[in-house]
Scaffold this active site. Structure first.
Site, PDB file in Angstrom:
ATOM      1  N   LYS A 100       0.849  -1.202   0.000  1.00  0.00           N
ATOM      2  CA  LYS A 100       0.000   0.000   0.000  1.00  0.00           C
ATOM      3  C   LYS A 100       0.883   1.249   0.000  1.00  0.00           C
ATOM      4  CE  LYS A 100      -1.560   1.594   4.083  1.00  0.00           C
ATOM      5  NZ  LYS A 100      -1.276   2.994   4.445  1.00  0.00           N
ATOM      6  N   ASN A 101       1.934   1.247   0.836  1.00  0.00           N
ATOM      7  CA  ASN A 101       2.726   2.463   1.021  1.00  0.00           C
ATOM      8  C   ASN A 101       3.729   2.726  -0.095  1.00  0.00           C
ATOM      9  OD1 ASN A 101       1.246   2.924   3.248  1.00  0.00           O
ATOM     10  ND2 ASN A 101       2.831   2.408   4.722  1.00  0.00           N
ATOM     11  N   CYS A 118      -4.664  12.472  13.058  1.00  0.00           N
ATOM     12  CA  CYS A 118      -5.239  11.123  13.133  1.00  0.00           C
ATOM     13  C   CYS A 118      -4.859  10.535  14.497  1.00  0.00           C
ATOM     14  CB  CYS A 118      -4.738  10.276  11.990  1.00  0.00           C
ATOM     15  SG  CYS A 118      -3.019   9.893  12.083  1.00  0.00           S
ATOM     16  N   ARG A 178       0.250  14.910  12.748  1.00  0.00           N
ATOM     17  CA  ARG A 178       0.817  14.565  11.432  1.00  0.00           C
ATOM     18  C   ARG A 178       1.183  15.858  10.678  1.00  0.00           C
ATOM     19  NH1 ARG A 178      -0.617   9.284  10.101  1.00  0.00           N
ATOM     20  NH2 ARG A 178       1.132   9.338   8.679  1.00  0.00           N
ATOM     21  N   ASP A 215       5.105   0.735  12.010  1.00  0.00           N
ATOM     22  CA  ASP A 215       3.865   0.110  11.527  1.00  0.00           C
ATOM     23  C   ASP A 215       3.711  -1.326  11.984  1.00  0.00           C
ATOM     24  OD1 ASP A 215       3.816   1.808   8.286  1.00  0.00           O
ATOM     25  OD2 ASP A 215       3.384   2.469  10.325  1.00  0.00           O
ATOM     26  N   ARG A 257      -8.549  -0.233   5.010  1.00  0.00           N
ATOM     27  CA  ARG A 257      -7.703   0.804   4.380  1.00  0.00           C
ATOM     28  C   ARG A 257      -6.412   0.200   3.853  1.00  0.00           C
ATOM     29  NH1 ARG A 257      -7.694   6.593   6.971  1.00  0.00           N
ATOM     30  NH2 ARG A 257      -6.246   6.700   5.232  1.00  0.00           N
TER      31      ARG A 257
HETATM   32  C1  EPZ Z   1       4.542   6.940   6.180  1.00  0.00           C
HETATM   33  O1  EPZ Z   1       3.777   8.013   6.676  1.00  0.00           O
HETATM   34  C2  EPZ Z   1       3.618   5.727   6.157  1.00  0.00           C
HETATM   35  N1  EPZ Z   1       2.464   6.013   5.302  1.00  0.00           N
HETATM   36  C3  EPZ Z   1       3.133   5.419   7.573  1.00  0.00           C
HETATM   37  O2  EPZ Z   1       2.366   4.214   7.505  1.00  0.00           O
HETATM   38  C4  EPZ Z   1       4.357   5.164   8.466  1.00  0.00           C
HETATM   39  O3  EPZ Z   1       3.931   4.936   9.790  1.00  0.00           O
HETATM   40  C5  EPZ Z   1       5.285   6.381   8.411  1.00  0.00           C
HETATM   41  O4  EPZ Z   1       5.649   6.666   7.049  1.00  0.00           O
HETATM   42  C6  EPZ Z   1       6.564   6.159   9.209  1.00  0.00           C
HETATM   43  O5  EPZ Z   1       7.250   5.052   8.688  1.00  0.00           O
HETATM   44  C7  EPZ Z   1       2.613   5.940   3.967  1.00  0.00           C
HETATM   45  O6  EPZ Z   1       3.681   5.665   3.453  1.00  0.00           O
HETATM   46  C8  EPZ Z   1       1.375   6.208   3.148  1.00  0.00           C
HETATM   47  P1  EPZ Z   1       6.609  10.352   8.100  1.00  0.00           P
HETATM   48  P2  EPZ Z   1       4.375   9.526   6.597  1.00  0.00           P
HETATM   49  O7  EPZ Z   1       6.517  11.626   7.361  1.00  0.00           O
HETATM   50  O8  EPZ Z   1       5.293   9.635   5.441  1.00  0.00           O
HETATM   51  C9  EPZ Z   1       7.090  13.517  11.536  1.00  0.00           C
HETATM   52  C10 EPZ Z   1       0.499   2.842   7.806  1.00  0.00           C
HETATM   53  O9  EPZ Z   1       0.100   2.315   8.854  1.00  0.00           O
HETATM   54  N2  EPZ Z   1       6.903  14.517  10.461  1.00  0.00           N
HETATM   55  O10 EPZ Z   1       7.717   9.401   7.754  1.00  0.00           O
HETATM   56  O11 EPZ Z   1       3.240  10.451   6.696  1.00  0.00           O
HETATM   57  C11 EPZ Z   1       5.845  12.688  11.778  1.00  0.00           C
HETATM   58  O12 EPZ Z   1       4.961  13.330  12.658  1.00  0.00           O
HETATM   59  C12 EPZ Z   1       0.967   4.279   7.830  1.00  0.00           C
HETATM   60  O13 EPZ Z   1       0.577   2.268   6.696  1.00  0.00           O
HETATM   61  C13 EPZ Z   1       7.153  15.868  10.740  1.00  0.00           C
HETATM   62  O14 EPZ Z   1       7.508  16.220  11.860  1.00  0.00           O
HETATM   63  O15 EPZ Z   1       5.217   9.574   7.940  1.00  0.00           O
HETATM   64  C14 EPZ Z   1       6.424  11.421  12.366  1.00  0.00           C
HETATM   65  O16 EPZ Z   1       6.665  11.610  13.736  1.00  0.00           O
HETATM   66  C15 EPZ Z   1       0.696   4.964   9.164  1.00  0.00           C
HETATM   67  N3  EPZ Z   1       6.982  16.776   9.736  1.00  0.00           N
HETATM   68  C16 EPZ Z   1       7.758  11.264  11.640  1.00  0.00           C
HETATM   69  O17 EPZ Z   1       8.071  12.566  11.122  1.00  0.00           O
HETATM   70  C17 EPZ Z   1       6.609  16.418   8.472  1.00  0.00           C
HETATM   71  O18 EPZ Z   1       6.497  17.298   7.595  1.00  0.00           O
HETATM   72  C18 EPZ Z   1       7.723  10.290  10.476  1.00  0.00           C
HETATM   73  O19 EPZ Z   1       6.617  10.650   9.669  1.00  0.00           O
HETATM   74  C19 EPZ Z   1       6.359  15.045   8.209  1.00  0.00           C
HETATM   75  C20 EPZ Z   1       6.525  14.111   9.219  1.00  0.00           C
END
Ligand code: EPZ
Length: 425
Positions: free
Chosen positions: A22-23, A115, A120, A312, A404
């Site tokens: 999915k990701n 969420c 996020r 995850d 999802r």
């Molecule tokens: C991706 O989300 C995945 N989703 C998430 O999987 C996964 O948990 C996450 O990466 C971490 O591995 C998809 O790929 C669609 P991040 P993403 O930006 O990219 C912070 C699932 O269950 N952050 O890597 O949105 C954030 O708050 C989902 O399949 C900022 O601070 O996550 C987090 O603490 C859930 N500023 C950390 O970085 C930003 O601009 C990592 O988030 C962006 C993120």
């Protein structure tokens, strides 16, 4: 809304095929916006998140055809405004920003809501896009961005307080492929899904090096052409069923998962073996058999960006540790609030103390069925795992959370011999 009734106590056996990731699908579907040519993407899982992304692409003007796992996209004529009513349903919609900016020089996308797994923010996405020339105004809950002087490559560090950003890395990579000059992303995310996106873009004619490391270099090109691509296996779906095998697999033959990638599953494999279970891959590394160990033991897990233990997968391991002798500690450094599942498992008799981004779990003999509520994708999967070995029949409501990201989870569990039924509420 559907619910899943899981009659606990059956032993799992046999094998299933793991779906496409999915990701990886979500950013790759968005990347189809970068060309006016036909793009064909195979092994796109039939889950609601990919369906939302396909609806968004259609709303942007792309032609999209889906037949089972294959999606054909033609984005010759597209607009730059993503529809609010679709974007608000899925945070990953923000990964249309990069492609729209690169292709049209503008994009309008609503700010994603929060969420249950935690805050996020998108500050790192905006930092990256601004670094290469995007002008971004926040107007009425929308991110209104344009590149009046076009996009010009630059060097930018995308590390946030919780480490790298997966979709932030994806967005900047997709914007940079058509920028003038070269972009260097420092502190880039290394997840296999980021590498799959880079491979997809390079097969369209992009010039990306270093995907899978913390430093990615993107040399801008004039345009990208159409391509056919097959999505990598879903390592989180595979990891979830591996935990099911460790918890409820038949002792003699376990369960077998086909269409996996051994390398992507290393952190999960290592932790299952440390917890006393048996994990064996075939020589090609694309099939794995998991059996429950005879002396399972609790462990500690600290999630961290790839190649470390994935956030995850921590909820699923809390299901395993809930019925594993000893004390286990799970710390989530990426989403410190991602413990919604613990309260539900406690209703089933689990002994879990959650505080300050950590769960301390003391294993009990067996959980007991109770009506529980799914809260987010991986927490819901963890509840299904707990229900498989619980005494009695567990009703899991709000199944849409699971739908999802897990393709046909009830059918796959039935194929493994679980006694489950999906009921429309
Ligand atoms: C991706 O989300 C995945 N989703 C998430 O999987 C996964 O948990 C996450 O990466 C971490 O591995 C998809 O790929 C669609 P991040 P993403 O930006 O990219 C912070 C699932 O269950 N952050 O890597 O949105 C954030 O708050 C989902 O399949 C900022 O601070 O996550 C987090 O603490 C859930 N500023 C950390 O970085 C930003 O601009 C990592 O988030 C962006 C993120």
């Amino acid at each position: 809304m559907d619910k899943l009734i899981v009659h606990g106590g059956t032993t799992l056996k046999g094998s299933i095929n793991i779906s496409g990731a999915k990701n990886a699908s979500l950013p790759i579907l968005a990347a189809a916006l970068l060309t006016a040519d036909d793009v064909i993407i195979r092994r796109v899982p039939d889950v609601s998140d990919t369906n939302y992304m396909i609806q968004i692409l259609s709303a942007l003007g792309a032609e999209v055809e889906r037949s089972s796992g294959t999606v054909r996209i033609n984005a010759a004529n597209i607009i730059s405004d993503a529809p609010y009513e679709l974007v608000r349903k899925m945070r990953a919609s923000i990964c249309v920003m990069g492609p729209l900016l690169a292709r049209l020089g503008k994009a309008k996308v609503s700010l994603p809501g929060g969420c249950v797994i935690g805050d996020r923010p998108v500050d790192l996405h905006l930092k990256g896009l601004r670094a290469i020339g995007a002008v971004i105004d926040m107007e009425g809950g929308n991110m209104d961005m344009s590149a009046p002087d076009g996009l010009t490559g630059d060097e930018v560090d995308l590390r946030g307080k919780h480490g790298p950003t997966v979709l932030g890395t994806d967005n900047l990579m997709m914007a940079a492929v058509l920028a003038k000059g070269t972009t260097i992303i420092e502190s880039a995310a290394c997840e296999p899904e980021v590498v799959d996106l880079a491979d997809f873009l390079n097969s369209m004619g992009a010039k990306i090096e270093g995907a899978g490391t913390r430093r990615i270099t993107i040399q801008g090109v004039e345009k990208l052409h159409g391509v056919e691509h097959t999505i990598i296996p879903d390592r989180i779906e595979a990891g979830t069923y591996m935990v099911a095998g460790a918890m409820a697999g038949c002792r003699e033959n376990g369960i077998t998962l086909n269409r996996v990638n051994q390398e992507h599953l290393e952190p999960v494999t290592e932790k299952l073996i440390e917890a006393g279970h048996q994990v064996k891959f075939n020589d090609a590394g694309n099939s794995v058999t998991v059996k429950p160990g005879s002396e399972p033991k609790g462990c500690s897990i600290t999630t961290a960006p790839h190649p470390n233990f994935p956030t995850d997968m921590q909820a699923q391991f809390s299901s395993l540790f809930a019925v594993t002798p000893g004390i286990s500690i799970i710390e989530d450094t990426i989403f410190p609030q991602r413990f919604m599942h613990c309260a539900e498992m406690t209703r089933m008799g689990a002994d879990m103390q959650v505080d300050n981004g950590k769960a301390v779990i003391t294993g009990v003999e067996q959980l007991s069925a109770a009506p529980v509520m799914a809260s987010d994708l991986r927490a819901s999967a963890a509840l299904v795992l707990s229900a498989l070995t619980a005494k009695g029949s567990t009703e899991i409501s709000r199944l849409y959370h699971i739908d999802r990201g897990y393709e046909h989870i009830d059918e796959k569990l039935l194929q493994l011999g679980a006694n489950v039924e999906r009921v429309r509420e």
